[in-house]
Write an enzyme that holds these catalytic residues in place. Structure first.
Site, short mmCIF file in Angstrom:
data_model
loop_
_atom_site.label_atom_id
_atom_site.label_comp_id
_atom_site.label_asym_id
_atom_site.label_seq_id
_atom_site.Cartn_x
_atom_site.Cartn_y
_atom_site.Cartn_z
N SER A 1 0.92 -1.53 -0.11
CA SER A 1 0.17 -0.14 -0.01
C SER A 1 1.06 1.31 -0.03
O SER A 1 2.53 1.00 -0.05
CB SER A 1 -0.75 -0.01 1.16
OG SER A 1 -0.14 0.43 2.35
N ASP A 2 0.32 2.28 -0.21
CA ASP A 2 0.78 3.86 0.21
C ASP A 2 0.54 4.07 1.01
O ASP A 2 -0.10 3.20 1.63
CB ASP A 2 0.51 4.52 -0.95
CG ASP A 2 1.57 6.08 -1.52
OD1 ASP A 2 2.11 6.13 -0.62
OD2 ASP A 2 0.98 6.21 -2.46
N TRP A 3 1.76 5.44 1.73
CA TRP A 3 1.31 5.46 3.07
C TRP A 3 -0.09 5.85 4.02
O TRP A 3 -0.84 6.68 3.35
CB TRP A 3 2.39 6.64 3.17
CG TRP A 3 1.95 7.32 5.02
CD1 TRP A 3 1.87 7.76 5.12
CD2 TRP A 3 4.23 7.42 5.22
NE1 TRP A 3 2.18 8.57 6.71
CE2 TRP A 3 3.43 7.91 6.55
CE3 TRP A 3 5.21 6.99 4.24
CZ2 TRP A 3 4.40 8.43 7.43
CZ3 TRP A 3 5.99 7.49 6.42
CH2 TRP A 3 5.54 8.22 7.43
N GLY A 4 -0.21 4.92 4.51
CA GLY A 4 -1.52 5.34 5.16
C GLY A 4 -3.06 4.30 4.26
O GLY A 4 -3.84 5.16 4.90
N ALA A 5 -2.11 4.00 3.47
CA ALA A 5 -4.18 3.73 2.25
C ALA A 5 -4.87 2.66 3.10
O ALA A 5 -5.94 2.72 2.79
CB ALA A 5 -3.22 3.50 1.04
#
Length: 738
Positions: A265-269
């Site tokens: 995932s991207d950051w915090g997604a």
């Protein structure tokens, strides 16, 4: 399947497995440079030291010493001696910073692009990095979006070629036995570049055909080249956030494309599934993301807090976690980390390799080929006898690196002022700020006017601060800041030649610039050697050769504006500008200020004698288009000859033009070369209403030229079921001179 890894998964507890699926920043780990910052973040995210001890990957380590210390401390405490994966955002260079990717695209040079990625990998690997979050291949059509600087541009064909080149450069051919390379992670899957309104993290809404035809090809190209990882995007795709989208990740990526690598995932997604409105809480977010196929959750703790409970409750099968863990361990094995957890990390070698002369030389070469000459009314090139006033907020600035150059040094960047001093007697170079990037004072303006009065030519170094581009840096007004436009206006009154050099990360609305200046050179953020490259271009030691890979709008009101658009039922007829009931604006033209593929040089390339080898094309018999190109200028120059095709009628309507091929040629003054391109049936295929990828028999038009606007063309026909020998007979034909 690797038996060693299967046995390792069998030995892991469920807690150890779920911990392997979290990625945390360096400051969570013992041995990190930022000591004393562990307990706070642990408490904030609600995770335990056991989770950190068993975690699988690290985000953002900076240097061999730190990586070695973190890895050593981790292996001392990890029960099964599973090494960490070290990942970082190495987007356009590690310490040697290359032009931003949008600029690299303007070079149309795959070899240099691949070389830049190879150098970035070498510097990153010797500093302990195993994975880079690149290439970013999101198709972009809206310059308001700050992250256009990370992409190649608006064309899916060109984006795909660069995607392959970057993956080759980062990964090489043997990750396990070549510790100078790193694993690549293509991003952001999918269609992140189509955020509505150009506003970062915003909604994406499009048909499946548009997704497949325009936005997916570059991701697929990267994976076909062997890219090891995929990062999900922040946006929704068909109403479902990408990080929880089973159709996108399981059905398309895993099953249809057979991708068996790691998805992160991207950051915090993953946690963002909640504000998206796709999950009630972290438990449901974890459930949806793991079911969709996300293997690693970056910087949120939905997985480690909830996956074990979901398994114990029978909501998900433990096998789905085992699959994710096995993919992560397989990547670690491919990188050789089980045998050498420190891999290429070497603090002594760092000093020799990073920012070495050969790396700087490549950075210079790419910067020189990435700049695009937009206008030149005889002011450029400069000559060494002229007195030059260098004015503007970028005159003496080291802010030439652009976003995502987190380890680049402005102090080690070639400044334009220092570089110009190498070209002329320093006594003939007068320098003033004129203004800051967004503000200015009366004293600065007064000094600029005084400085310019003593000069023969004014060179204005203008642009955007690097924080005005990149992630979370969308802009509704894409003109230069008002104070810079006013500076041009004031200096114009001196009636001296003005050459503007632009340092920026997006296509701009250039009103107040293009109409006032005598020459405009788009330098983008050109990187570590950018100042020297620009100086050489200004003085004609290099001939500009860059071509735009993203259209420059006439006005932000046109956005999105791109060359490969569809026609309408009421297209505007240039021969009848007074016609009212057609698709047009009342106050601005339909066309962009500068189209895709545009770029001038110090001279003219004359196109002539365009010829087709045949009027017909069949699936078995390609046709060839040739053109003669002559350099009528006084300097040797490199020209990118471009071929576009239009399908005149399709089962689904087709764009007015699509780039299908190009070739770069170097021509000496007065030299002529003939360039030939092959057109095959495969190049005419597209997605039909049933999502079948095929071509239609019928009429096509091929265009050859110097950009997507200035290209002449002629018709040919695709015959899917050739008839008699007489019908198949080819005959050459000449097109008018361009």
């Amino acid at each position: 399947m690797n038996e060693r890894l299967l046995e390792l998964v069998d030995q892991m507890t469920l807690d150890e497995k779920t911990s392997q699926l979290i990625q945390l920043a360096t400051h969570f780990y013992k041995g990190a440079v930022k000591d004393g910052q562990v307990s706070g973040p642990l408490e904030e995210m609600g995770i335990s030291e056991d989770i950190v001890r068993n975690s699988g990957s690290v985000l953002g380590a900076s240097g061999a010493k730190e990586v070695i210390n973190i890895q050593k401390a981790h292996l001392e405490e990890n029960r099964l001696q599973i090494p960490l994966l070290i990942m970082a955002d190495i987007i356009h260079g590690y310490k040697t910073i290359f032009p931003v990717p949008l600029a690299i695209g303007c070079s149309f040079d795959m070899e240099l692009a691949e070389k830049s990625a190879e150098i970035a990998a070498r510097e990153a690997a010797v500093s302990g990095v195993h994975v880079t979050f690149a290439p970013m291949v999101d198709l972009v059509r809206d310059p308001r979006w700050g992250r256009v600087m990370e992409s190649i541009g608006e064309d899916p064909f060109l984006n795909s070629l660069f995607a392959k080149a970057f993956v080759r450069g980062f990964q090489g051919s043997d990750l396990r036995n070549d510790p100078t390379r790193v694993a690549a992670c293509v991003k952001h899957f999918a269609a992140y570049g189509a955020a509505e309104g150009g506003r970062d993290y915003n909604t994406v809404n499009m048909s499946e055909r548009q997704l497949r035809e325009s936005y997916l090809p570059a991701y697929k190209a990267a994976l076909d080249e062997g890219c090891e990882m995929v990062m999900t995007s922040f946006n929704i795709v068909d109403g479902i956030p990408a990080s929880g989208n089973q159709h996108l990740l399981r059905n398309l990526l895993r099953e249809e494309w057979n991708f068996d690598g790691v998805i992160i995932s991207d950051w915090g997604a993953v946690k963002e599934l909640i504000p998206h409105g796709a999950a009630d809480d972290e438990r449901e977010a974890a459930h949806k993301a793991i079911e969709a196929g996300v293997d690693i959750e970056m910087m949120t703790a939905c997985y480690v807090k909830n996956l074990k409970e979901l398994v114990e409750a029978g909501t998900i099968e433990e096998s789905i976690i085992n699959e994710a863990v096995l993919r992560i361990l397989t990547l670690k094995e491919k990188l050789g980390l089980f045998d050498n957890p420190f891999r290429g990390a070497d603090s002594l070698a760092e000093e020799e390799i990073i920012l070495c002369d050969s790396h700087r030389k490549t950075a210079y070469e790419l910067a020189a080929k990435s700049c695009v000459l937009l206008k030149n009314d005889g002011v450029l090139p400069l000559n060494s006898n002229q007195k030059i006033a260098l004015i503007g907020p970028f005159a003496e600035s080291g802010d030439l690196l652009g976003p995502w150059s987190w380890l680049g040094s402005k102090d080690e960047t070639r400044k334009l002022s220092d570089s110009l001093k190498l070209k002329i007697d320093p006594s003939n170079l007068f320098i003033a700020d004129g203004c800051d990037i967004e503000t200015g004072t009366a004293e600065q303006l007064k000094e600029a006017i005084y400085t310019a009065e003593n000069a023969d030519v004014i060179v204005l170094a203008l642009g955007e601060h690097s924080h005005m581009s990149g992630e979370a840096s969308s802009r509704g007004d894409i003109r230069l800041p008002k104070v810079q436009v006013e500076l041009i206006s004031h200096l114009k009154k001196l009636q001296k030649p003005i050459a503007v050099v632009l340092f920026n990360g997006r296509p701009l609305d250039l009103h107040g610039v293009i109409d006032e200046a005598d020459a405009v050179l788009e330098a983008w953020y050109p990187g570590t050697e950018g100042g020297l490259a620009v100086a050489d271009l200004l003085y004609g030691e290099r001939n500009p050769s860059g071509k735009l890979t993203m259209s420059f709008p006439y006005s932000v009101g046109q956005v999105p504006v791109y060359y490969n658009a569809f026609n309408t039922g009421r297209p505007k007829d240039e021969s009848d500008p007074k016609e009212h009931f057609v698709s047009k604006y009342l106050d601005i033209p339909n066309e962009p200020l500068f189209p895709f593929g545009f770029g001038l040089s110090y001279g003219t390339f004359l196109y002539s004698d365009v010829a087709l080898s045949s009027q017909t094309l069949t699936p078995d018999e390609p046709l060839f288009v040739s053109v003669k190109v002559k350099n009528t200028g006084k300097l040797a120059g490199e020209e990118t000859v471009q071929v576009y095709i239009r399908d005149m009628k399709g089962e689904v309507v087709r764009p007015v033009k699509e780039l299908k091929d190009f070739k770069k040629i170097l021509l000496q003054p007065g030299e002529t070369k003939e360039v030939t391109f092959e057109i095959t049936e495969e190049k005419l295929r597209y997605y039909h209403s049933n999502m079948k990828f095929s071509s239609d028999a019928g009429a096509f038009k091929v265009f050859v030229g110097t950009n997507s606007r200035d290209a002449a063309g002629h018709h040919f026909e695709l015959i899917k079921n050739p008839g008699t020998a007489e019908q198949q007979k080819s005959h050459s034909m000449k097109l008018p001179s361009l």
